[in-house]
Motif scaffolding. Structure first.
Motif, PDB file in Angstrom:
ATOM      1  N   ARG A   1     -13.364   4.294  -6.632  1.00 63.84           N
ATOM      2  CA  ARG A   1     -12.040   4.922  -6.722  1.00 63.84           C
ATOM      3  C   ARG A   1     -11.107   4.220  -7.702  1.00 63.84           C
ATOM      4  N   ALA A   2     -11.253   2.918  -7.873  1.00 67.48           N
ATOM      5  CA  ALA A   2     -10.299   2.144  -8.668  1.00 67.48           C
ATOM      6  C   ALA A   2     -10.436   2.440 -10.156  1.00 67.48           C
TER       7      ALA A   2
ATOM      8  N   LEU B   1       0.848  -1.191   0.000  1.00 71.02           N
ATOM      9  CA  LEU B   1       0.000   0.000   0.000  1.00 71.02           C
ATOM     10  C   LEU B   1       0.886   1.245   0.000  1.00 71.02           C
ATOM     11  N   PRO B   2       0.428   2.343  -0.622  1.00 73.20           N
ATOM     12  CA  PRO B   2      -0.874   2.474  -1.291  1.00 73.20           C
ATOM     13  C   PRO B   2      -0.913   1.776  -2.641  1.00 73.20           C
ATOM     14  N   LEU B   3      -2.101   1.391  -3.046  1.00 72.40           N
ATOM     15  CA  LEU B   3      -2.275   0.784  -4.351  1.00 72.40           C
ATOM     16  C   LEU B   3      -1.965   1.820  -5.428  1.00 72.40           C
ATOM     17  N   SER B   4      -1.250   1.408  -6.442  1.00 68.77           N
ATOM     18  CA  SER B   4      -0.850   2.351  -7.489  1.00 68.77           C
ATOM     19  C   SER B   4      -1.954   2.517  -8.519  1.00 68.77           C
TER      20      SER B   4
ATOM     21  N   GLY C   1      -1.682   1.933 -11.458  1.00 69.65           N
ATOM     22  CA  GLY C   1      -1.606   0.832 -12.405  1.00 69.65           C
ATOM     23  C   GLY C   1      -2.100  -0.487 -11.872  1.00 69.65           C
ATOM     24  N   THR C   2      -2.606  -0.487 -10.630  1.00 65.14           N
ATOM     25  CA  THR C   2      -3.130  -1.732 -10.069  1.00 65.14           C
ATOM     26  C   THR C   2      -4.277  -2.229 -10.939  1.00 65.14           C
ATOM     27  N   GLY C   3      -4.197  -3.495 -11.322  1.00 66.75           N
ATOM     28  CA  GLY C   3      -5.222  -4.059 -12.201  1.00 66.75           C
ATOM     29  C   GLY C   3      -6.439  -4.499 -11.426  1.00 66.75           C
ATOM     30  N   GLY C   4      -6.825  -5.758 -11.597  1.00 66.12           N
ATOM     31  CA  GLY C   4      -8.024  -6.249 -10.955  1.00 66.12           C
ATOM     32  C   GLY C   4      -7.897  -6.331  -9.443  1.00 66.12           C
ATOM     33  N   ILE C   5      -8.945  -5.959  -8.749  1.00 61.68           N
ATOM     34  CA  ILE C   5      -8.986  -6.030  -7.285  1.00 61.68           C
ATOM     35  C   ILE C   5     -10.159  -6.910  -6.895  1.00 61.68           C
ATOM     36  N   ALA C   6      -9.895  -7.909  -6.079  1.00 58.87           N
ATOM     37  CA  ALA C   6     -10.949  -8.782  -5.560  1.00 58.87           C
ATOM     38  C   ALA C   6     -11.275  -8.348  -4.143  1.00 58.87           C
ATOM     39  N   VAL C   7     -12.485  -7.845  -3.940  1.00 63.12           N
ATOM     40  CA  VAL C   7     -12.944  -7.466  -2.608  1.00 63.12           C
ATOM     41  C   VAL C   7     -13.745  -8.642  -2.061  1.00 63.12           C
ATOM     42  N   ILE C   8     -13.349  -9.124  -0.896  1.00 67.41           N
ATOM     43  CA  ILE C   8     -13.874 -10.396  -0.392  1.00 67.41           C
ATOM     44  C   ILE C   8     -14.340 -10.233   1.049  1.00 67.41           C
ATOM     45  N   GLY C   9     -15.452 -10.894   1.394  1.00 65.27           N
ATOM     46  CA  GLY C   9     -15.972 -10.886   2.755  1.00 65.27           C
ATOM     47  C   GLY C   9     -17.293 -10.138   2.842  1.00 65.27           C
TER      48      GLY C   9
ATOM     49  N   VAL D   1      -7.556   5.942   1.718  1.00 64.61           N
ATOM     50  CA  VAL D   1      -6.309   5.479   2.334  1.00 64.61           C
ATOM     51  C   VAL D   1      -5.665   4.388   1.493  1.00 64.61           C
ATOM     52  N   LEU D   2      -6.427   3.420   1.024  1.00 68.12           N
ATOM     53  CA  LEU D   2      -5.843   2.313   0.256  1.00 68.12           C
ATOM     54  C   LEU D   2      -5.149   2.802  -1.011  1.00 68.12           C
ATOM     55  N   PHE D   3      -5.698   3.835  -1.643  1.00 60.98           N
ATOM     56  CA  PHE D   3      -5.118   4.337  -2.882  1.00 60.98           C
ATOM     57  C   PHE D   3      -4.165   5.511  -2.657  1.00 60.98           C
ATOM     58  N   GLY D   4      -3.936   5.877  -1.395  1.00 61.85           N
ATOM     59  CA  GLY D   4      -2.950   6.910  -1.101  1.00 61.85           C
ATOM     60  C   GLY D   4      -3.415   8.322  -1.322  1.00 61.85           C
ATOM     61  N   ASP D   5      -4.721   8.534  -1.497  1.00 55.48           N
ATOM     62  CA  ASP D   5      -5.215   9.911  -1.574  1.00 55.48           C
ATOM     63  C   ASP D   5      -5.044  10.609  -0.236  1.00 55.48           C
ATOM     64  N   ALA D   6      -5.011   9.825   0.818  1.00 56.96           N
ATOM     65  CA  ALA D   6      -4.767  10.335   2.171  1.00 56.96           C
ATOM     66  C   ALA D   6      -3.800   9.398   2.869  1.00 56.96           C
TER      67      ALA D   6
END
Length: 699
Positions: free
Chosen positions: A419-420, A374-377, A379-387, A525-530
């Motif tokens: 956001r992605a 982290l943070p995810l760039s 250029g991060t491709g596919g993201i699997a959100v789970i749960g 936060v995950l993408f580094g905007d903050a």
């Protein structure tokens, strides 16, 4: 310490701030204030004159009240849902009705309000200015809903992580809790709403809470559990709510030692003590001990006092004191002059929505970030959100009297997807057996990054029986990380959980209970905007057995007696004293940049240090100061005595200053606060276990 608010000078300053400026003298028929008052009959009610000192107004009003009118002020009337409690007004005297309502992170169980993050999330922000802004917003929404007595803040220390209501307060440390609670109180009062600090005292578990006896020695009460209440008193809390439990044998709402001797006399509290809802167990006995008001509706309480007054068994002076204590904050906080809204009003604002998101971002705590996942760039491709906690079963609040009804919830999945730039999928995974685990593994395997959101909810009236995540959540995390090593685990939990999988995942983030804007804040936060602004307000252990032995053996419940045998060794104090290494220490939290600490200087009781952003991007640092007492003081190894929050651009430095009051060097000894003479070691750093700077102070 006496309340600064109630002094004559303090009251005059406060009234000047709260009330409109008096108009200049005017001439002409019926134009002066005196003439207008005479025309309206107001001159016969001089206690309504805002130019008079608070104490004078109270005494004038008290002198005009009948016994029945005084008895009216010391009990609730009707089991109202909105507001949660009320005390009838007295129109002939101009006394407005008291309208009381929960809760700790919003006006509870009503529509048209903002669902702010839970107080434990605010605690993770370590930001007193933010706490004051939160208090002001909370007070504004309460006022807009017609509430003039808000039942917040809760300042019960996080003694045991299993407790069902730890999310309502500010964690395990009395200094952090005191600092945040005091500012929240000031914020609430700034909107002419009376804050009620709760639950006094020893209310640290839900198991057997109506009967359990919290056995706490005097020094531990004074140094661990009383300080947040005292800080709230100094900040001007008008009411204190006594708890359900017993304290050293006597029920909290009829305990003369805690209510009168300690709270009113020692701490100088001159507002009123109200009971928790249905916590009143007696009439005259409770009133003699220090209870001033029985809530939410107890006609037997006032009837018992009336009989005592008639027979001479209950002193009229005590009834006067009870009424005086209710009237004083009503007048001092401008309740007589302020217009309040109505329960059906929509009190949400764009500013409050933005504040909810800011608190959620500021409290988001990055616990682990191996190899800078982290943070995810971009250029991060596919993201699997789970749960399921990521979307279908999102946890932003807990159950009980403090529950808030959100107008909407931005789920973690929605926030990340919005956001992605690439593809984002959602898979429930947990709660679906083997098929769900296989689906989660497949989704993770096909993605560049997997984000597992694990949720947990607690509630009033019930404690957790395990510190593990619920159901098959641990197995879900293990399954996902086996399929994709680039896994982020996001925890939405009110308190500590066990994390047996920590060594296998690359990143761990705690959002605590993030309110209606949880998903947007998490994505930022995950993408580094903050930068992740949070730091832990609690210690997270590697094993359940690492928490204090006394709490392991006795909690939840052994009969109806809970002995606080760990004494001062609460939270990180225990881990330091026992030499136990935590999984994540109190005060810990990572940034997306790095900081150096240098240049410690000590002058008298003022400590300065320089913090420098040594990384390539802006970030948030939370310098913390801890003290080690001289040998023989009987204190834990280190104790938090100061903190601040700074935002620094890349390469920027800041000098932070800690000014330590005399209380910072004192212990409770021989029935009073006493400074321990000798050499104090000063530590400054980034957490209770990361303290690179060291100095000394002699007292």
């Amino acid at each position: 310490m006496p309340s600064l608010r109630r002094s004559a000078a303090g009251a005059a300053v406060l009234l000047a701030a709260l009330l409109p400026a008096s108009p200049p003298p005017a001439t002409g028929a019926a134009t002066t204030a005196a003439e207008r008052d005479a025309a309206s009959g107001r001159d016969r009610r001089p206690w309504l004159d805002g130019s008079r000192p608070v104490a004078e107004r109270v005494e004038l009003l008290l002198g005009a009240m009948t016994t029945d009118e005084k008895l009216n002020m010391v009990r609730g009337h009707g089991l109202a849902l909105v507001p949660r409690g009320r005390v009838k007004g007295i129109p002939r005297l101009g006394i407005p009705e008291l309208r009381m309502h929960d809760g700790p992170h919003g006006v509870s169980d009503v529509k048209g309000v903002t669902a702010f993050p839970a107080p434990i999330t605010l605690a993770a922000a370590w930001d007193t200015a933010l706490a004051r802004r939160f208090g002001a917003a909370l007070g504004a929404e309460a006022r807009g809903k017609g509430v003039n007595v808000h039942l917040a803040p809760a300042v019960d220390i996080l003694r045991v992580p299993q407790s069902g209501r730890v999310w309502e307060s500010f964690g395990e440390d009395p200094h952090l809790t005191s600092a945040l609670a005091a500012q929240e109180v000031r914020g609430i009062r700034s909107r002419n709403v009376i804050p009620t600090v709760k639950h006094y005292v020893g209310n640290n578990q839900e198991t057997d809470r109506m009967l359990v006896d919290a056995v706490i020695d005097e020094r531990t009460l004074r140094e661990i559990y009383y300080p947040p209440f005292e800080a709230a008193v100094v900040a001007g809390a008008g009411a204190v709510m006594c708890a359900y439990n017993r304290v050293n044998g006597a029920y909290a709402c009829e305990n003369r030692k805690t209510l009168t001797d300690d709270l009113k006399e020692s701490m100088g509290f001159d507002g009123w003590v109200m009971s928790d809802w249905l916590a009143t167990r007696s009439g005259q006995r409770a009133a003699r001990a220090g209870l001033d008001q029985a809530m939410p509706d107890d006609p037997l309480f006032s009837a018992n006092l009336r009989v005592g007054l008639a027979t001479g068994s209950f002193p009229e002076a005590r009834l006067d004191d009870m009424a005086r204590r209710v009237l004083t904050p009503m007048i001092a906080d401008g309740v007589f002059e302020t217009e309040y809204g109505s329960p059906g009003r929509n009190v949400r604002t764009a500013a409050h929505t933005a504040l909810a998101r800011e608190i959620a971002v500021s409290g988001t705590t990055l616990l682990k970030n191996r190899d800078g996942l982290l943070p995810l760039s971009k250029g991060t491709g596919g993201i699997a959100v789970i749960g399921t906690a990521a979307h279908d079963d999102v946890q932003i609040t807990s159950a009980g009297s403090g529950r808030v009804l959100p107008p909407y919830v931005v789920t973690p999945y929605e926030g990340i997807k919005e956001r992605a730039g690439g593809e984002v999928t959602y898979t429930p995974g947990d709660g679906e057996g083997e098929a769900g685990l296989r689906a989660a593994a497949d989704a993770a395997r096909e993605a560049d990054v997997a984000v597992v959101v694990a949720g947990l909810v607690t509630q009033e009236g019930e404690d957790r029986t395990s510190l593990r995540l619920p159901g098959n959540t641990d197995r879900l995390i293990e399954t996902v990380v086996a399929a994709n090593p680039d896994t982020v685990v996001v925890l939405t939990s009110p308190a500590q959980v066990l994390m047996p999988w920590t060594g296998k995942v690359r990143a761990v983030v705690s959002s605590f209970l993030g309110g209606q804007e949880l998903g947007n804040a998490l994505a930022a936060v995950l993408f580094g905007d903050a930068d992740p602004g949070g730091r832990l307000p609690m210690t997270i252990a590697r094993r359940a057995s690492d928490y204090p032995a006394s709490t392991r053996r006795q909690f939840p419940g052994v009969g109806l007696r809970q002995v606080y045998s760990e004494r001062l060794r609460v939270g990180y104090r225990h881990f330091d004293a026992a030499g136990v290494t935590p999984l994540f220490p109190f005060g810990h939290g990572l940034s997306y940049t790095t900081f150096s600490y240098r240049g410690l200087s000590v002058s008298g009781t003022t400590v300065r240090a320089t913090v420098r952003n040594t990384g390539s991007r802006a970030g948030v640092a939370v310098p913390q100061l801890y003290l080690r007492f001289p040998g023989g003081a009987g204190e834990p190894p280190r104790q938090l005595r100061g903190f601040t929050k700074v935002r620094l651009a890349a390469g920027q430095s800041a000098t932070v200053t800690f000014r330590l009051p005399e209380r910072a060097f004192q212990i409770w000894r021989g029935g009073r606060w006493a400074t321990v003479p000798g050499r104090y070691t000063v530590y400054v750093g980034a957490s209770s276990r990361d303290l690179p700077l060291r100095g000394a102070i002699r007292r």
